[in-house]
Design an enzyme around this catalytic site. Sequence first.
Site, short mmCIF file in Angstrom:
data_model
loop_
_atom_site.label_atom_id
_atom_site.label_comp_id
_atom_site.label_asym_id
_atom_site.label_seq_id
_atom_site.Cartn_x
_atom_site.Cartn_y
_atom_site.Cartn_z
N PRO A 180 0.88 -1.06 0.10
CA PRO A 180 0.10 0.11 -0.19
C PRO A 180 0.90 1.38 0.10
O PRO A 180 1.79 1.43 0.88
CB PRO A 180 -0.79 -0.16 1.32
CG PRO A 180 0.13 -1.05 2.30
CD PRO A 180 0.79 -1.71 1.27
N GLN A 232 -6.93 -1.31 2.44
CA GLN A 232 -6.19 -1.14 3.58
C GLN A 232 -6.97 0.34 4.59
O GLN A 232 -6.80 1.24 3.83
CB GLN A 232 -4.61 -0.54 3.50
CG GLN A 232 -4.01 -0.78 4.82
CD GLN A 232 -2.59 0.01 4.74
OE1 GLN A 232 -2.37 1.03 4.67
NE2 GLN A 232 -1.62 -1.02 5.13
N CYS A 237 2.09 3.04 9.86
CA CYS A 237 2.25 4.11 9.32
C CYS A 237 3.12 5.17 10.47
O CYS A 237 2.56 5.12 11.58
CB CYS A 237 1.22 4.79 8.91
SG CYS A 237 1.32 6.53 8.30
N GLY A 244 10.64 -4.44 3.09
CA GLY A 244 11.43 -3.28 3.40
C GLY A 244 12.63 -3.59 2.44
O GLY A 244 13.50 -4.54 2.68
N ASP A 245 12.81 -2.58 1.46
CA ASP A 245 14.16 -2.37 0.82
C ASP A 245 14.31 -3.63 -0.03
O ASP A 245 15.70 -3.87 -0.84
CB ASP A 245 15.32 -2.63 1.83
CG ASP A 245 15.36 -1.39 2.59
OD1 ASP A 245 14.59 -0.61 2.62
OD2 ASP A 245 16.24 -1.39 3.54
N GLY A 251 7.25 -2.18 -2.40
CA GLY A 251 6.91 -0.89 -2.54
C GLY A 251 7.72 0.10 -3.54
O GLY A 251 7.38 -0.05 -4.46
C1 LIG Z 1 5.12 7.10 -1.20
C2 LIG Z 1 4.83 5.99 -0.23
C3 LIG Z 1 3.67 6.15 0.58
C4 LIG Z 1 3.27 5.08 1.54
N1 LIG Z 1 2.00 4.69 1.86
C5 LIG Z 1 1.85 3.56 2.64
C6 LIG Z 1 0.45 3.57 3.22
O1 LIG Z 1 -0.74 4.12 2.62
N2 LIG Z 1 0.11 2.09 4.03
C7 LIG Z 1 1.18 1.47 4.39
O2 LIG Z 1 0.84 0.36 5.12
N3 LIG Z 1 2.40 1.72 4.13
C8 LIG Z 1 2.83 3.11 3.20
N4 LIG Z 1 4.08 3.09 2.88
C9 LIG Z 1 5.08 2.11 3.35
C10 LIG Z 1 5.19 1.08 2.34
O3 LIG Z 1 4.08 0.11 2.10
C11 LIG Z 1 6.43 0.14 2.53
O4 LIG Z 1 6.17 -0.53 4.06
C12 LIG Z 1 7.70 0.85 2.72
O5 LIG Z 1 7.86 1.78 1.55
C13 LIG Z 1 8.83 -0.14 2.83
O6 LIG Z 1 8.92 -1.04 1.53
P1 LIG Z 1 9.81 -0.66 0.24
O7 LIG Z 1 11.39 -0.52 0.81
O8 LIG Z 1 9.61 -2.05 -0.48
O9 LIG Z 1 9.33 0.53 -0.35
C14 LIG Z 1 4.16 4.19 1.82
C15 LIG Z 1 5.64 4.34 1.42
C16 LIG Z 1 6.03 5.14 0.44
C17 LIG Z 1 7.05 5.12 -0.24
#
Ligand SMILES: Cc1cc2nc3c(=O)[nH]c(=O)nc-3n(C[C@H](O)[C@H](O)[C@H](O)COP(=O)(O)O)c2cc1C
Length: 331
Positions: free
Chosen positions: A18, A72, A102, A205-206, A228
């Site tokens: 999300p 969500q 969050c 994460g990452d 993400g």
């Molecule tokens: C622009 C942006 C918006 C996000 N919005 C949400 C959200 O609405 N709900 C949520 O659970 N996490 C949100 N996250 C966190 C991501 O879901 C994820 O947990 C986080 O970016 C780590 O994963 P990644 O390293 O693959 O990006 C957001 C992250 C980013 C970068």
Amino acid sequence: MIKIGNIELPDFPLLLAPMEDVSDPPFRALCKEQGADVVYTEFISSEGLIRDAAKSVMKLDIYEKERPVGIQIFGANLDSMLQTIDIVEKSNPDIIDINFGCPVKKVVSKGAGAGILKDICLMESLTAEMVKRTNLPVTVKTRLGWDHDSIKIVEVAERLQDVGCAAISIHGRTRAQMYKGEADWKPIAAVKNNPRMHIPVFGNGDVDSPEKAMLMRDEYGLDGCMVGRASIGNPWFFKQVKHFFETGKHLAPISLEERVEAARRHLQMAIDWKGEVLGVFETRRHYTNYFKGIPHFKEYRMKMVTSDASADVFAAFDEVLSKFSGHQFAE
Ligand SMILES: Cc1cc2nc3c(=O)[nH]c(=O)nc-3n(C[C@H](O)[C@H](O)[C@H](O)COP(=O)(O)O)c2cc1C
């Protein structure tokens, strides 16, 4: 096979995370086409939905083609969260996901999002009541803990499972870390290795390369991976990971033609869904990544991100096609 409730997924499913202002229906549809096994909406405020705030309600839209999809929601008030479930169910999602991760101050200060990590009993009771309220699978997305000194994710996950949570996605950072440092997947693996756990445990994460996804699967033994940022402007990430799993080789770089076609469809779907003004505005954030690596691209990028009329953005795509035809993207 991995199951969320009755939803059957392939081994080691890839989940689109999300992401606020990113994971909208057009982007989710593109990711689904490129191999995402489950997609989630951005977080939706329970209080906003109950007030019928137009922006929150619009976030409930889902396309049939993106299923299975999870909506969500976030909030800290039990009554509001239960009312929210009733509203959300009308959109007929496959999954309801609770955001307990969050880190943003305005969310946390109300005890919602990662704020609830300070009150595990409330986290547990809220989840229990939500599970009772709906026949849909309820999943949770959370972080390792509030801060480094209060990481109790193994216990937390077990308690959530015991009250009926159908799967858990864990971002390997604490709230205190926000997005700093590296995500730590070891505590997530500890959740998975808890012999009492039987629901899917997804790591987050990452993950920004097929190799990292493979590490999460093979070294950390997790059930799937939630992606993400690596997908922003790169909906092909899911296909790239799957290709790597199947062949041990990287997929050939995505061609300019495919990128332009995706950007075009993304913009068109966004306009069809939310109208010209919002569609043009909210798709801008993706273009930098779609066309990353093209030298001397600034002039074209500026056209894409400053034009208010979709016709000008589409014209910029055409120019890019003719100007950079044959450009070789890196893997
Ligand atoms: C622009 C942006 C918006 C996000 N919005 C949400 C959200 O609405 N709900 C949520 O659970 N996490 C949100 N996250 C966190 C991501 O879901 C994820 O947990 C986080 O970016 C780590 O994963 P990644 O390293 O693959 O990006 C957001 C992250 C980013 C970068």
